[in-house]
Design a protein around this motif. Structure first.
Motif, PDB file in Angstrom:
ATOM      1  N   VAL A  94     -36.663  35.530 -14.776  1.00 20.06           N
ATOM      2  CA  VAL A  94     -36.693  34.334 -15.773  1.00 20.06           C
ATOM      3  C   VAL A  94     -37.294  34.567 -17.013  1.00 20.06           C
ATOM      4  N   ARG A  95     -38.181  35.551 -16.974  1.00 20.64           N
ATOM      5  CA  ARG A  95     -39.027  35.680 -18.433  1.00 20.64           C
ATOM      6  C   ARG A  95     -37.967  36.465 -19.100  1.00 20.64           C
ATOM      7  N   ASP A  96     -36.989  37.207 -18.653  1.00 22.11           N
ATOM      8  CA  ASP A  96     -36.044  38.134 -19.550  1.00 22.11           C
ATOM      9  C   ASP A  96     -34.942  37.307 -20.196  1.00 22.11           C
ATOM     10  N   ILE A  97     -34.870  36.241 -19.543  1.00 18.25           N
ATOM     11  CA  ILE A  97     -33.560  35.625 -20.124  1.00 18.25           C
ATOM     12  C   ILE A  97     -33.107  35.323 -21.518  1.00 18.25           C
ATOM     13  N   GLU A  98     -34.143  34.987 -22.208  1.00 18.62           N
ATOM     14  CA  GLU A  98     -34.051  34.882 -23.613  1.00 18.62           C
ATOM     15  C   GLU A  98     -33.609  36.139 -24.382  1.00 18.62           C
ATOM     16  N   LYS A  99     -34.685  37.246 -24.147  1.00 19.66           N
ATOM     17  CA  LYS A  99     -34.170  38.293 -24.634  1.00 19.66           C
ATOM     18  C   LYS A  99     -32.883  38.886 -24.350  1.00 19.66           C
ATOM     19  N   VAL A 100     -32.350  38.802 -23.127  1.00 17.57           N
ATOM     20  CA  VAL A 100     -30.934  39.070 -22.531  1.00 17.57           C
ATOM     21  C   VAL A 100     -29.816  38.306 -23.450  1.00 17.57           C
ATOM     22  N   MET A 101     -30.103  37.177 -23.585  1.00 16.05           N
ATOM     23  CA  MET A 101     -29.200  36.248 -24.195  1.00 16.05           C
ATOM     24  C   MET A 101     -28.921  36.561 -25.593  1.00 16.05           C
ATOM     25  N   GLU A 102     -29.906  37.287 -26.444  1.00 21.96           N
ATOM     26  CA  GLU A 102     -29.569  37.899 -27.831  1.00 21.96           C
ATOM     27  C   GLU A 102     -28.335  38.833 -27.594  1.00 21.96           C
ATOM     28  N   VAL A 103     -28.273  39.392 -26.693  1.00 20.82           N
ATOM     29  CA  VAL A 103     -27.168  40.336 -26.595  1.00 20.82           C
ATOM     30  C   VAL A 103     -25.919  40.126 -25.969  1.00 20.82           C
ATOM     31  N   ALA A 104     -26.266  39.431 -24.583  1.00 23.50           N
ATOM     32  CA  ALA A 104     -24.957  39.238 -23.628  1.00 23.50           C
ATOM     33  C   ALA A 104     -24.207  38.081 -24.074  1.00 23.50           C
ATOM     34  N   ASP A 105     -23.020  38.223 -23.542  1.00 26.71           N
ATOM     35  CA  ASP A 105     -21.977  37.134 -23.687  1.00 26.71           C
ATOM     36  C   ASP A 105     -21.873  36.288 -22.353  1.00 26.71           C
ATOM     37  N   LEU A 106     -22.036  37.300 -21.441  1.00 18.10           N
ATOM     38  CA  LEU A 106     -22.161  36.722 -20.050  1.00 18.10           C
ATOM     39  C   LEU A 106     -23.466  37.302 -19.368  1.00 18.10           C
ATOM     40  N   LEU A 107     -24.086  36.370 -18.340  1.00 17.08           N
ATOM     41  CA  LEU A 107     -25.264  36.732 -17.828  1.00 17.08           C
ATOM     42  C   LEU A 107     -24.745  37.167 -16.143  1.00 17.08           C
ATOM     43  N   GLN A 108     -25.205  38.132 -15.618  1.00 14.04           N
ATOM     44  CA  GLN A 108     -24.857  38.512 -14.441  1.00 14.04           C
ATOM     45  C   GLN A 108     -26.050  38.162 -13.514  1.00 14.04           C
ATOM     46  N   VAL A 109     -25.728  37.380 -12.343  1.00 18.06           N
ATOM     47  CA  VAL A 109     -26.632  37.288 -11.515  1.00 18.06           C
ATOM     48  C   VAL A 109     -26.295  38.208 -10.110  1.00 18.06           C
ATOM     49  N   GLY A 110     -27.189  39.229  -9.782  1.00 19.16           N
ATOM     50  CA  GLY A 110     -26.913  40.221  -8.747  1.00 19.16           C
ATOM     51  C   GLY A 110     -26.979  39.772  -7.498  1.00 19.16           C
ATOM     52  N   SER A 111     -26.537  40.280  -6.599  1.00 25.23           N
ATOM     53  CA  SER A 111     -26.415  39.869  -5.102  1.00 25.23           C
ATOM     54  C   SER A 111     -27.820  39.797  -4.509  1.00 25.23           C
ATOM     55  N   ARG A 112     -28.655  40.223  -5.015  1.00 27.10           N
ATOM     56  CA  ARG A 112     -30.079  39.950  -4.119  1.00 27.10           C
ATOM     57  C   ARG A 112     -30.661  38.908  -4.790  1.00 27.10           C
ATOM     58  N   ASN A 113     -30.194  38.441  -6.018  1.00 28.92           N
ATOM     59  CA  ASN A 113     -30.656  37.220  -6.501  1.00 28.92           C
ATOM     60  C   ASN A 113     -29.961  35.889  -6.261  1.00 28.92           C
ATOM     61  N   MET A 114     -29.051  35.967  -5.620  1.00 28.70           N
ATOM     62  CA  MET A 114     -27.968  34.898  -5.403  1.00 28.70           C
ATOM     63  C   MET A 114     -29.012  33.551  -5.027  1.00 28.70           C
ATOM     64  N   GLN A 115     -29.716  33.685  -4.280  1.00 30.94           N
ATOM     65  CA  GLN A 115     -30.598  32.597  -3.829  1.00 30.94           C
ATOM     66  C   GLN A 115     -32.030  32.568  -4.604  1.00 30.94           C
ATOM     67  N   ASN A 116     -32.158  33.263  -5.781  1.00 25.25           N
ATOM     68  CA  ASN A 116     -33.303  33.100  -6.398  1.00 25.25           C
ATOM     69  C   ASN A 116     -33.418  31.694  -7.335  1.00 25.25           C
ATOM     70  N   PHE A 117     -33.428  30.795  -6.552  1.00 27.29           N
ATOM     71  CA  PHE A 117     -33.386  29.477  -7.103  1.00 27.29           C
ATOM     72  C   PHE A 117     -34.179  29.094  -8.474  1.00 27.29           C
ATOM     73  N   PRO A 118     -35.258  29.595  -8.849  1.00 26.83           N
ATOM     74  CA  PRO A 118     -35.742  29.348 -10.196  1.00 26.83           C
ATOM     75  C   PRO A 118     -34.834  30.131 -11.080  1.00 26.83           C
ATOM     76  N   LEU A 119     -34.318  31.134 -10.844  1.00 23.97           N
ATOM     77  CA  LEU A 119     -33.506  31.817 -11.817  1.00 23.97           C
ATOM     78  C   LEU A 119     -32.051  31.042 -12.191  1.00 23.97           C
ATOM     79  N   LEU A 120     -31.494  30.649 -11.077  1.00 22.06           N
ATOM     80  CA  LEU A 120     -30.309  29.944 -10.962  1.00 22.06           C
ATOM     81  C   LEU A 120     -30.671  28.585 -11.846  1.00 22.06           C
ATOM     82  N   GLN A 121     -31.842  27.889 -11.480  1.00 26.49           N
ATOM     83  CA  GLN A 121     -31.964  26.700 -12.183  1.00 26.49           C
ATOM     84  C   GLN A 121     -31.972  26.894 -13.794  1.00 26.49           C
ATOM     85  N   GLU A 122     -32.791  28.062 -14.053  1.00 26.66           N
ATOM     86  CA  GLU A 122     -33.054  28.438 -15.646  1.00 26.66           C
ATOM     87  C   GLU A 122     -31.670  28.607 -16.383  1.00 26.66           C
TER      88      GLU A 122
END
Lengths: 279, 279, 279, 279
Positions: free
Chosen positions: C105-133
């Motif tokens: 979750v702490r990287d979202i802002e940085k990644v968004m500066e570059v990415a047009d789409l964000l990918q949630v990986g298989s291991r994070n499909m149920q990382n609920f705080p990440l999904l909520q952000e």
């Protein structure tokens, strides 16, 4: 809703009685039954050694495969009729009842001449013609769970045998197939209390196939009894390194002796008769 | 060949010490540790009742979720910070150390103010940023096995924490996902002896999640200890029918008391100190 | 009965629009979208070569991991912020929109500066705080299916993102874990028609992770489109043997070119616009 | 290292020739073979209607079960010998070769009087006595993959048949068992390119059992051909709602016609002869 009629929980649990050479062996409610012996009958000498060995250490029933289901057509398939002959010898010498696998409907008659219990292997749990033939007999059947069978399918396989008139079915959990590859199978001990809740049939556990590694056999055998199992089936070989099949999961005599002591203690704590065969 | 360096078997097993309000609680080799409490912290009153209850019955550590990972965004997500406050209260009242789950790296600090052990849930076993942050702490971590994680992946997840400097990892088997759908999960007790062979880390078993049905919790708890586990984690609720989550797998006080008696006997037979907290 | 409210089938399918450097790229109903690039961003030079290569061959979106979830703490974890910088460069050079994974979750802002789409990986499909952000953002999310997640859990993970307000979710099947060990994963193409029946969300398939072997990538990519998928995600590397991760499942330029031709033909037959990016 | 000798990849792929009433039907390399018909032979009228129907729509081989393996002993077990008689009638009327399942070694002779190909069902993939008997025949065998069988076990089952002298084995993927319960099985299309790499044997796919839902049959049939399969096996019923078994996964005539058109186009694109039977 419940698709089985005969395998379903009844007021009283089934107790299966096996009489062999004038003695009586019980399987089910209140009894601990230990089935032990080599994976395969390898020779006359070997089965006699192993039969004497497991008897001395307190096993109640001798196991040993004459017909072996093998994944590859090039693996040792068992000694067949010759193996049955050696099993008969071992039975006469030790007085232990014998359980052995039957793979083929055409072998049933031959196998029945020797065996006190017939085993249906994991791969044959849904071999319906075989189940139907066994349903016509009066001999107890050890029905191993298919390695990817649901509990419902397992009980329906029992139902196939029972609906033919043979109600003497003993369920045997032997490990299921999962994604985990560090052990041969994943032993599912949850089925022990589950089966106890759903059915009146006895349930035993085979930790040798269930784990595939001899180091894990003793702890899982103990766990099975603590979970409520009516017995265990253990592969024992006087020299596991030289076993023609399943050497990795066979206990040597020392380790089998230790298992018997520790399992016996748990069985006693659970109020089971530690010796189910009245010798 | 073995991809882990720190989680690997050492000469001496790890014993984890938790000191709480002047008392010492031990986890690992030779100790039986019982962690018990409700699935979620539901209210101040409820956690106080349940904490007192499990303490009285001999539990060593109190469990209770303030942050709950829920499959649906519409399910009860736990009380969050309010839940932590109630946990702190329950800890003060009973003197029991507290274990609670942390889901989000941003919550670690808050959770650490209350918790004596941090729990990583099954879904977060490969949440690597979370594991790395926990590796920087000095607090014991209960690392639940991912419901489809291999033993190798599980030990590598422990390695993530340990490679950061925090060697206090307790592995917790909580059931894996298989084709079987009559139980919530399939508890894999084979990992108990396997982990004992591969690693020096303590391993405990959660039969509540492992089975999903309260009727199966007691037999599987006993089986876990018989297989060699260092402890068990049990969901207990003073009134399971009214539980906000996991009521089906929660024991009521009577059944938890029975479990404690029976588990205690097996632990004693295994030579474990039945009471691991010196009160 | 249906536990999801937003992910559920609607009259009209979602079309996701990505505008990048003045061009528009569409994902969903009637469009074929090809996402391609190396597993990881390995260096400035490497990502520029690979980006140019996949663009030339007709890919619509560039993939490349800056933050890599790795099973072992000792494996290459990606270049992190440096990798993002190189991705930005590749995007500027080629004009391709970029998708990259966010783990923390702490990287979202940085990644968004570059990415047009964000990918949630298989291991994070149920990382609920990440999904909520991610639910609070306005950026499309590629949500990979957990390797042991049911379809219901997957759609509920989408629901987590959507219930926060972000309806731009693209589902991505990447293989599940089964007993079969001769391939890295078992790609489950049955979910393609199933998702089309249950939900209006676009679904794409990743045959690179789905199979783990480059020889199988082309046939499975074609099969995915024939089954009705809206796109594919393909790992391509100019020199797979030297790839820092996943070389075994990466296509070299020749094989990727062949894949594009053959996939294009099937897409055309299915009435899809073979080129979804209007350049 | 490779445990099979005969099933292993050879320079030239096997083409299996079936001659029926003076015509020749080919299975393998370069041919698309469609096997279609009802799950079970239900009555004389029903099999004649369905045989005529699938012939008209371009199927090359008629399927229909006379002996049905059923999970419950109380389900419809097929019409047995009577069913074989009706199959013979349907064959005479349409000129289509017939494939039907054999469950019991004792039925082989009877079944061979009618069938042009013998089918081994998923539950019998490791019924070794059955495989051995089939190895002595000169008739092509459709060997379905066990629902929890590895590719290695599958090829070794083929090896059982081939090592007896019968090299005419056609592999059939019909879905495997996984944790996913929203479909009956998980069809594993990855095995299509994998088998093509490992073996010279033809491989076909059964999307009816593979998915269990008729809505998914057409997309998965197309995907199978796109992945490189040599054929498909489809359950078709003139009135699926009244089918005695597997109605949920049977196509009605309209949907089968649509499938044939769409599958034909993909087969053509793949360079396959769309009609493998020279009528």
């Amino acid at each position: 809703m419940i698709p089985y009629k005969l395998a379903v929980r009844k007021d009283s649990s089934t107790i299966i009685q096996i009489s062999c050479q004038g003695r009586l062996c019980l399987i089910g409610e209140g009894n601990l039954t230990v089935i032990a012996g080599p994976c395969a009958v390898e020779s006359e000498e070997s089965i006699l050694i192993n039969a004497a060995l497991v008897k001395k250490m307190g096993a109640h029933i001798l196991r040993g495969g004459a017909y072996k289901p093998r994944t590859s057509p090039y693996s040792f398939p068992g000694l067949g009729e010759e193996g049955l002959k050696y099993l008969a010898l071992a039975k006469r010498e030790t007085g232990l009842p014998v359980v052995t696998e039957v793979l083929d409907v055409r072998d049933i008659e031959k196998v029945m001449e020797v065996a006190d219990l017939l085993q249906v292997g994991s791969r044959n749990m849904q071999n319906f013609p075989l189940l139907q033939e066994l349903g016509r007999l009066k001999v107890p059947v050890v029905l191993k769970r298919g390695f990817a069978a649901t509990v419902e399918e397992w009980l329906l396989a029992a139902e196939y045998i029972m609906s033919g008139g043979n109600h003497q079915v003993i369920l045997c959990e032997r490990g299921i197939r999962t994604f985990e590859s560090s052990t041969r199978n994943t032993v599912d001990l949850g089925v022990v209390p589950l089966i106890k809740e759903l059915s009146h049939l006895p349930i035993i556990v085979d930790p040798s196939h269930g784990t595939g590694r001899w180091q894990m056999v003793r702890p899982i055998a103990k766990a099975a009894i603590a979970a409520g199992a009516d017995g265990i089936m253990i592969e024992v070989h006087h020299n596991p390194r030289e076993a023609l099949s399943d050497g990795d999961q066979s206990l040597n005599p020392q380790n089998f002796a230790r298992l018997m002591t520790e399992v016996g203690r748990i069985a006693e704590m659970e109020g089971k008769r530690g010796v189910s065969c009245k010798l």
